[in-house]
Design a protein around this motif. Sequence first.
Motif, PDB file in Angstrom:
ATOM      1  N   ILE B  26       0.726  -1.143  -0.050  1.00 30.44           N
ATOM      2  CA  ILE B  26      -0.421   0.015   0.232  1.00 30.44           C
ATOM      3  C   ILE B  26       1.055   1.046  -0.144  1.00 30.44           C
ATOM      4  N   ALA B  27       0.908   2.125  -1.187  1.00 33.00           N
ATOM      5  CA  ALA B  27       2.151   2.847  -0.914  1.00 33.00           C
ATOM      6  C   ALA B  27       1.353   4.469  -1.443  1.00 33.00           C
ATOM      7  N   ARG B  28       1.849   4.928  -0.015  1.00 30.16           N
ATOM      8  CA  ARG B  28       1.296   6.577   0.279  1.00 30.16           C
ATOM      9  C   ARG B  28       1.433   7.336  -1.309  1.00 30.16           C
ATOM     10  N   PRO B  32      -0.737  13.980  -1.590  1.00 32.71           N
ATOM     11  CA  PRO B  32      -1.628  13.149  -0.789  1.00 32.71           C
ATOM     12  C   PRO B  32      -2.760  14.658  -1.147  1.00 32.71           C
ATOM     13  N   ASP B  37     -10.518  13.242  -1.004  1.00 27.55           N
ATOM     14  CA  ASP B  37     -11.155  12.990   0.676  1.00 27.55           C
ATOM     15  C   ASP B  37     -11.145  11.627   0.438  1.00 27.55           C
ATOM     16  N   TRP B  40      -7.775   9.140  -0.228  1.00 28.08           N
ATOM     17  CA  TRP B  40      -6.823   9.541   0.405  1.00 28.08           C
ATOM     18  C   TRP B  40      -7.790   8.668   1.523  1.00 28.08           C
ATOM     19  N   GLY B  41      -9.118   8.428   2.092  1.00 30.39           N
ATOM     20  CA  GLY B  41     -10.082   7.648   2.825  1.00 30.39           C
ATOM     21  C   GLY B  41      -9.921   6.170   2.892  1.00 30.39           C
ATOM     22  N   TYR B  43      -6.501   5.195   0.821  1.00 35.44           N
ATOM     23  CA  TYR B  43      -5.384   4.901   1.117  1.00 35.44           C
ATOM     24  C   TYR B  43      -5.611   4.328   2.954  1.00 35.44           C
ATOM     25  N   LEU B  44      -5.812   5.693   4.038  1.00 31.03           N
ATOM     26  CA  LEU B  44      -6.126   4.991   4.701  1.00 31.03           C
ATOM     27  C   LEU B  44      -6.692   3.906   5.821  1.00 31.03           C
ATOM     28  N   PHE B  45      -8.066   3.832   5.217  1.00 27.95           N
ATOM     29  CA  PHE B  45      -8.415   2.498   6.024  1.00 27.95           C
ATOM     30  C   PHE B  45      -9.003   1.161   5.383  1.00 27.95           C
TER      31      PHE B  45
END
Lengths: 224, 118, 1029
Positions: B26-28, B32, B37, B40-41, B43-45
């Motif tokens: 999972i690459a950042r 960003p 949104d 990004w969500g 990617y985060l969760f």
Amino acid sequence: MPRFAYFDPHPARAVTTQSPLHQFAATASGGESSVVLRENAFLDHLILRGESEVLIASVQAVLGLALPTEPQRLVMGEAGSLQWLSPDEWLLIVAAGEGFRLQRELREALGSAHFSIVDVSGGQTLLELDGACAVDVLMKSTAYDVDPRAFPVGRGVTSVFAKATAVIRRVDEQRWELVIRRSFADYCLRWLLDAGEEYGIDYRPAELGATISRAAVVDTETMS
Amino acid sequence: MFHIYCPYCAEYREEEEFHPKGQAHIARPADPTASSDDAWGDYLFFRDNPRGVHHELWVHAVGCRKFFNITRDTRSYAILETYRMGEQPGVTAESVTLAERDSERKTSDTATMQGVPS
Amino acid sequence: MSASQPCRLASNSGVGSQIDRDKPLQFTFNGQTYQGFAGDTLASALLANGVDVVNRSFKYSRPRGVVAAGAEEPNAIVQLGASEAAQVPNVRATQQSLYDGLTARSTNGWPDAQRDMMGLVGKLGGPFMPVGFYYKTFKAPASMWLTYEKYIRKAAGLGRAPTESDPDIYDHINRHCEVLVIGSGPAGLMSALVAAGSGVRVILCDEQPTFGGSLLDSGETIDGMAASEWARNAVERLAAMDNVTLLPRTTANGYFDHNFVTLHERCTEHLGDTAPRVDGRRQPRSRLHRVRARHVVLASGAHERPLVYAGNDMPGNLVAGALSTYIRRYAVRPGRRLVLSTTNDHAYRAALDWHEAGGEVIAIADARANPDGELVDRAKAAGIRIMAGSAVIEATGDRKGHRVNGARIGAIDIEGFRVSGEVETLSCDTVATSGGYSPVVHLAAHTGVRPVWRDDILGFVPGQTTSKVDGFSVVGAAAGLYPTGALLEDAVAQVVRALESDGIDVESGKVPDIDTLREGAAVALYQIPHDRPTMRAPKQFVDLQNDVTAAAIELATREGFESIEHVKRYTAMGFGTDQGKLGNINGMAIAARCLGQTIPQTGTTVFRPNYTPVNFGAIVGRHCQALFDPERYTAMHHWHVEHGAMFEDVGQWKRPWYYPQKRRDSANGEFESMHEAVVRECRAVREKVGVLDASTLGKIDIQGPDAREFLGRIYTNGWEKLAVGKARYGLMCKDDGMVMDDGVTTCLADNHFLMTTTTGGAVAILEWLEIWHQTEWPELEVYFTSVTDHWATMTLTGPEARNLLAELTDIDLDRDSFKFMEWREGAVAGVPARVYRISFTGELSFEVNVQANYAMQVWEALFAHGEKYGLTPYGTETMHVLRAEKGFIIVGQDTDGSMTPEDLGMHWCVGYNKPYPWIGKRALTRSDTRREDRKQLVGLKPLDAGVVLEEGAQIVLDPRQAIPMRMVGHVTSSYYSPTLEHGFALAVVKGGHKRLGEKVYLPMPDGVTHVAEVVSSIFYDPKGQRQNI
Ligand SMILES: [Zn+2]
């Protein structure tokens, strides 16, 4: 601007020095003991980090030790011992008071390369373990395979030790070393004495009043 | 209790030396601020939870302290491979499905031969 | 037979290989004293003494006797121990070695199993407790459960835990081997011999005290010698090899991932109630071996299945093979007149052994129409009556049901499930049955592999394990392979194949010679039909320990339970300490018959660890009492202990909490309360000088040309301009924008920083730095090394801090040359130190760091010089009060993983304009993190100055609203401030930053509602002048 801060932790004149296990008195099992445990305190412990290609020549030149690049390898020489901890991390243990001088010499030899040398002497201590049942005590304490058939002399590993962690090394046929962290030392020693009870275990503390003098009195040396 | 081959220590070590760190690869997002949104969500969760082949990030926490990847079958808990950071898996869901189809064919042949009811 | 042991065969009988008649032992069972011999099990000794009733059954309180000879025993479950501290519940008498003075009681039954007062209750209870009793009762008013439960527990004791602490010690040991062989019968011994011959490390374990398994009583001849002799030779050879570890009295209980197997060794349980000492040293009672094996060879054998028939639970009913075991190993023939009911040839051995031991075999009822095999021939030659095509449909007993007194034998039609002919009643005292053999597949099933039914052997065998588990073989009877010659050959082949797959050369050697008996085919029979239908016949037990009958299973299927897992849970079949080892297959077969299915269609239930119960001591090992969890100590720990500190656990650290002193005004030397001590410590810091042991803070040495860049990415604030000699407070977020840690990081040199973390965050933060470095930014040249334990840290704080420190150091402490948020290096009390001028109390503070071995030199020097300045040691409680007065947060107390820096009012610590999109930045612009009604950190000042709010108390805006009230936040930190002379709190409140001056309410469970004013979170010295004196 200086790149790294030097710090010689040892006082110029001898002062009260306490190992993490200072409160443990010598114990003898009473019967015939088949495990003997000694603290070898106050040695200088340094963590060397860098790519092996970066470090290898300077380590050889300054320490006279061949940097072990094979995993789990421990080399021993006159200067002390040097153990592989990870592909870019080694543990150097040298005589008390030698660490600061060697750190300076290594840094000078390494010049502008990217590396790191960190003094961790206050944070850990070394226990020696030998006797016929030393391996049994280790087997109770770590899930790593410490069977002498699988763990030759010159091997050293970091692993779980009881509910703490330790570096476990085999330094000769009979003798093993544990490098344990200061804050866990009390727990580790109590664990070892308990685990060794059925075999008979003796504990010999570090000699008190060891005087550690500074190799060179330098307070804030800088290097550009 | 897994027995995990650390690709840096080059040997099998006990699970208690390791920490699992979730799904691998999972690459950042590189920028960003350019990510919505929702993206990004994600990617985060949001993570996969497959039945079968899963690529996971682990760290040899009590050991060499290196992060590495494990390809693991979540059905059998078999570890199919471990590989260093920056490397790509050699075993994937697709390759395992193909191999299983293959071996099922073979097994059913053997079972018939021995007359063992499956 | 001797008078004292009426069922013990005479010494000239030639049997009894396990016992030593020269070593008689006394033991007590249910208060009565008996004699046995060394080598006996408690079960064999009880049978030798003619003790029929060893227990009462769980549900119906029926008398029960020994039925088996091993781990599968469901009835002979005892409570062991002469003293209270030595009590051990649920011990299988068949696996407990006898020792002198052994004291045991029946687990169920009061006052004892013979004269059971609860029998009456049981008789009443039976009808009250039909199948599915628990579930049906739950469906009734749930409140009734409490009533029922008390009654059931009293009636059906399940053993009891000791009320005193266990005097014994227990142990764990880790082992590694190339080959672990589980079970030492013919297949296990052969596997171990082959593996050991190759030189690899081999562990052989067996739950019995003597290796050999079925060879000990098989009566076969191997390589020209008696099987038991061959086994003894094999064990001697193995014992002489230093690559072999032999573990008798050791049960393999769990088979976990990747060939990790737990073995439970009963080291001294056969020697006494408590482990004897050797040279005064304690020895473990039992030991858990945690084995990691390259190859596991499962040679766990098979359990004989009893048949299910009416009255099959009365003492005197046994499985056939157990008779051979008791006769040949222990010289015990537990009766005179035997009737055997069998479906196979193998069980004939029991009748032949009985006959040879001088017993009378009344008849063998063989369910097969035409029994034919060498053992059948031998029985005929011995003049034993064989009744073909028939079975024991019912065992009859004496009035109390204490012993079998007859067997009703009928011709049966297996297919039609009916009694097809005349029923003959024969007088006997023992009924032995054999319905075939169930491979012991439990350990294989632990790996997640479902057993597979095989019609040819009428049993489940381990499924396709090899495809699922690398390095696993099943040999011998566990694989459904019974003839000794064939299984030896197969074991050799499998072990050779396994080792060769690893490139290990192995000599297979010669497979021993053995005569194979010709055996006739077995027939499938589980429940024997009765001349009345199952529901009306006398009880036919399937699971003896849980009193599950054939009728109960039939009822369960009629009530709609079709899955075997549901039938199991509905009837409680297989729930006991024996986990259905004897009964499960029969239960499945009955369910299958009732459902009109085959057994493979019905399937089997799942077996999980442990195979047999393991005592808690063995599970805990030495991880108990003082060694339960590591206690981490700082270099000053023993000083704190000597000075009466009370300790607070912070993770594994022991931190001084407060130091209660003797009260000055007290004549009896009473100590201060915590409140009094904290008030005194707080005042000392605010008015004079205090010292805190802050060594537990995490410390990470950071070196490398990109160290500064790295800090800028990981912290929310800026680091590019931090000069050498300076320190800065930093806040870390996760990438979701929530605060995860904070601390002060110091610039030691341009490429060299020292980061501090919270005490609890030390390990996690180092891993956090590494994960970003190793997975996202490997190009950054930076190294991280933990130095938490290396440095001892002492925080001197208070208006007198400078004056005190000045007496001990050569560092220029002048306020203008050594400024706030700077560090200096020099000697303190003769010890090289790094001194940081940072403050967590709001007072003038110097944090002295020295190498930990020298810490006590400095600490004691501080106190030697500190008295005149009023130096006072303070603990974490005072630290909390002082920092909260300043509004300094504690991550994890005032935050909970849902607080952004802005929620905490720490906008000043966020560098929105830093060039790199640092960790957490993106999330702080999500709409949710911009909401104005997020919970925000504020101060709360209770209107009543004497009130100290409860931490965690919920906050509402309108105390008169209906319950459930709308909660808008909660208290995170709350103390009494001796400086302010009132209670105060930090709290998170929705939209709190805009509510300053408003009143909020805190309704408490006792009905009191506190009122507080929302105020700034900084209660004391808001301009920060005191740290700058
Ligand atoms: Zn590793």
